[in-house]
Structure formats: structure tokens, C-alpha cells
Enzyme design. Sequence first.
Site, PDB file in Angstrom:
ATOM      1  N   HIS A 147       0.815  -1.214   0.000  1.00  0.00           N
ATOM      2  CA  HIS A 147       0.000   0.000   0.000  1.00  0.00           C
ATOM      3  C   HIS A 147       0.852   1.268   0.000  1.00  0.00           C
ATOM      4  CE1 HIS A 147      -4.029  -1.870   0.770  1.00  0.00           C
ATOM      5  NE2 HIS A 147      -3.229  -2.878   1.082  1.00  0.00           N
TER       6      HIS A 147
ATOM      7  N   ASP B  57       3.316   9.245  -0.846  1.00  0.00           N
ATOM      8  CA  ASP B  57       2.197   8.403  -0.433  1.00  0.00           C
ATOM      9  C   ASP B  57       1.924   7.376  -1.520  1.00  0.00           C
ATOM     10  OD1 ASP B  57       0.342   7.645   1.463  1.00  0.00           O
ATOM     11  OD2 ASP B  57      -0.516   9.647   1.645  1.00  0.00           O
TER      12      ASP B  57
END
Length: 492
Positions: free
Chosen positions: A157, A364
Site C-alpha cells: 500500500h 504516499d
Amino acid sequence: MNLVVVSNRVARAKANEPMTGGLAAALLPVVEKSGAVWVGSSGHVREGSHKDPFAEIQPLGAGALALLDLPAAHYGGYYEGFANSALWPALHSRPDLISVSHDDYQSYREVNAFMARALLRFCEKETAFWVQDYHFLALGAELRDLGVRRPIGFFLHTPWPSRSIICSVPHHRELIEAMLAYDLIGFQTKDDCANFASYLKSDLGYEVRGGVVTSPYGKSQLAAFPIGIDVEGFAAQAARAVLHPDVSRLRKSLHGERLAIGVDRVDYSKGLANRIAAFDRLYELQPSLKRSVSLLQIATPSRGNIEAYCNLQDKLARMVTDVNGRHGEVDWMPIRYLNKGFSQTVLSGFYRSAQVGVVTPMHDGMNLVAKEYVAAQNPADPGVLVLSKFAGAANELTSALIVNPHDIEGMARTIAQALAMPAPERRLRWEAMMTTLRAGNIQHWFASFIRALEQAHRDGPETDGENWTARKRVPPSSGSVIQLRTASNALH
């Protein structure tokens, strides 16, 4: 296929409770519908050895939630140590913050091995395992060592950084070799996938051809699977949430003032300090915006036992106090700063109430807040998303206003642009982003990964091939396997 999803964090289907993280919030709706068993930490630790590590197994939608107590002797070294003081900073391109010991690495491997042994309870002829995130890079190898021949997939992720940065992680070679026990290794973006392939070639000597790498474990498929959200579900939730008491109180408190919103954990990867500095600069550049727009920054405390996080928490508090002290008035504050979490329902209502969504991480993997903000908007009067170029979501949400989070003045001017954007342009940008979100929603992500995992396993070595180095398998507990529906079909 009987699917077992594995992650460090899990989510419970309780609408009024804060979610434990982006991963958990994303997985919950599809795991509920798929009939999978979701295995993760209970949040508690256990001393000594116990015959059954599972603290609780309970229904979750069409499947089950299985919670286990991780070993107390290794939890600190695994979680606060190697996972979050070595892997997390490296994966977010902050090798300067790596602080880890050899014992931390040993604890990380011990917890991965512990989880593998626990998962044997669910291993049957039709089982497939889907491992989530950096906490369990070595879990696939541990399962193979226990004799598991079933499909095992992995999805990261977070970002995957360049070779020079990942090489700063102690034991990086051993860990990445262990990752090749997975049939399928999924990343958020093509850049992440390319960085991983570059490491394999330069440091391990493995060529990736057609997205496939061959190692002593056999063949592993590498691919990008950008994670999505439950777009229609979140949009409907946001429309209802405007009546929630917390959302109503927020709206009444604005007195016609416009609102920008940021929702993050307190983490150095999220760019919170630069975001606060950008709003400070915004009020300097355009004093007329004082009393006209404020920032609601929800900053949920995180990993408080790690020094870098404690230092950041203190820094952010000082910055907010300074900005509010210089720009605020007795009846108005430019930054509403809250160190607590909210339920997904309340957050969706907050997003719908804000004219600007500010998502400006330094790095991110995806950042689902960006996607949730877009989905939550009123179609007739949508807000504007200001998005960091270093979030994976920027590859998809190209109609957002893209910023460099290192450029404070540039962010300030872009926020001002968002506030001044006319309604027709806002609607055009929002519609384009919604089209993208619907095409790549969480159901699509889930189903496409499962299909790719099935294919990768079929294309890999024979289940009894000589490539696997297996130890004697521990038999699963009798009567413990939960029968599940085929996950790749259950979502349609």
C-alpha cells in the site's frame, strides 16, 4: 477459491467508530462482500506460547474476522522497531529516519513466522492467501517453508522507493529475496513496480521479462493495481451525513465562511508542516481571505512511542499556535486543529462541507483521502481537490490542482486558485475525476488482483516442484476451516 486476507490492521463494521487506517477502511467493504476470512492483529499481545493464537473469530459480512494476539516478546521490535522505524521511513524516502537494531529485524521475522503458523488453520485445497503491506514482506516465504503450495499474493500500500534508498534498510537483500516467494506482487503505481524491478536486476541479478521474474522460488508476477474506494457507497454516505450532529455543528459554526479540509495521521510522510506553512503564507499573500476561509486539519495521533512522531506532534502544535496567534481574531481562528479520529460517516460529511480538499503528502502510495474527498462532493456544487504530485492518486486524478508539497508559496497560490475557481470549472474537473474513480473502484481493484493471482499461480511452478524448500507442515486445527464463496465472483 477460499480467500484469506492478511494485514496488521483490521477493521470492524461499526459505523460510529473511527477507522484504524486507510488500508482497513479500503478493505472493509470488499472483504465483507467477498466472503473472505480477514486475519490480523487483535491489538493485544500475549505472553508465552499458547496452543491457539486466535483471540477471537467473528462473522464479518459473508465471511469472518479472525483476530490473533501477537507475541509480546517480539511485538515492539516488529511493529515500532523494524516495520515502522526501518521499513516505513525507507519506503517513504526518509532513510535519514531509519533507527533499528538487529534484534528488531529478528523480531520482525519471528512475527512473520508466527503469523504463517497461525494461517495454517485456514489452509485447505482451495485456499488462496492475500497478504497486505510492509508488515509482512517475508510472510509468503514463511508459508512456503511450512509447505504451503496454494496461491499467495502480496500488495504493497506504500510507495516502493528507488534502489539507493531501499538499500539503506538493514537486511534488504534477504527480505526482498523472501518476497519472491509470492506468486503475485502488486504495487500502487507503475513507478513503484519499476523501482522494484530495478532493484531485482541490480542487486539480485534477476531480469524481469513481461512483468515476470524467475527466482529459486519459481515465477513471480509484478504488476500495478491502483487501489480505489467504494465510490457510490461513499457518495451516498456523504449525502446522508450532512444531517449528522457533528457535521451540522461544523456547518453552523462556519457562519458562511468557506472551509478547507485535511485529514491525516500525524506522520512525517503526510506533509502537515508544509501544509500549515502554506496556509500561513496564504494569509500573508491575501489578507482578505482572513475570516473568509479556514483550515480544518484532523491529525490523528500515530505511533507515539517512536521519537520522530513525538517530535512531529510537538512541532505541529507549535506551528498551529503560531499561525493562529498571528492571523487569528478573538472570534475567528484560521486553523482548526484536532488530534482525534472520526468515523467514516462523519468524515464523509466533513468532506462534503469543505470547498477545498488539501491532500499534500511528501510521499504516499495512493492516499485514499483524495478519492474520498472527490466522491463526497455535492455534484451541483463540488469542491476543489489540491493534490500533491507525490501521491499515487495524482496519476489518476489529473483534474485536481496538482502541487509540489516542497513549494510553500506555490501551494498557497494554488489554494487561492481553488477558492476562486468558478462553478462551471469545478463541475468539469469533478466530473472527470468521478469518471476515473468509478472505473477504478475498490471492487475493480479487488477482483482484478484476485484474477491476476489465480493466473500467476497457474503460470508458476508445479505445486510439487523442486523449487520449494519445505519443512514439515503443521496440521491445521480440525473443523476450523471456514468455507467461502469464490472471491473474484462474489463482488459482481
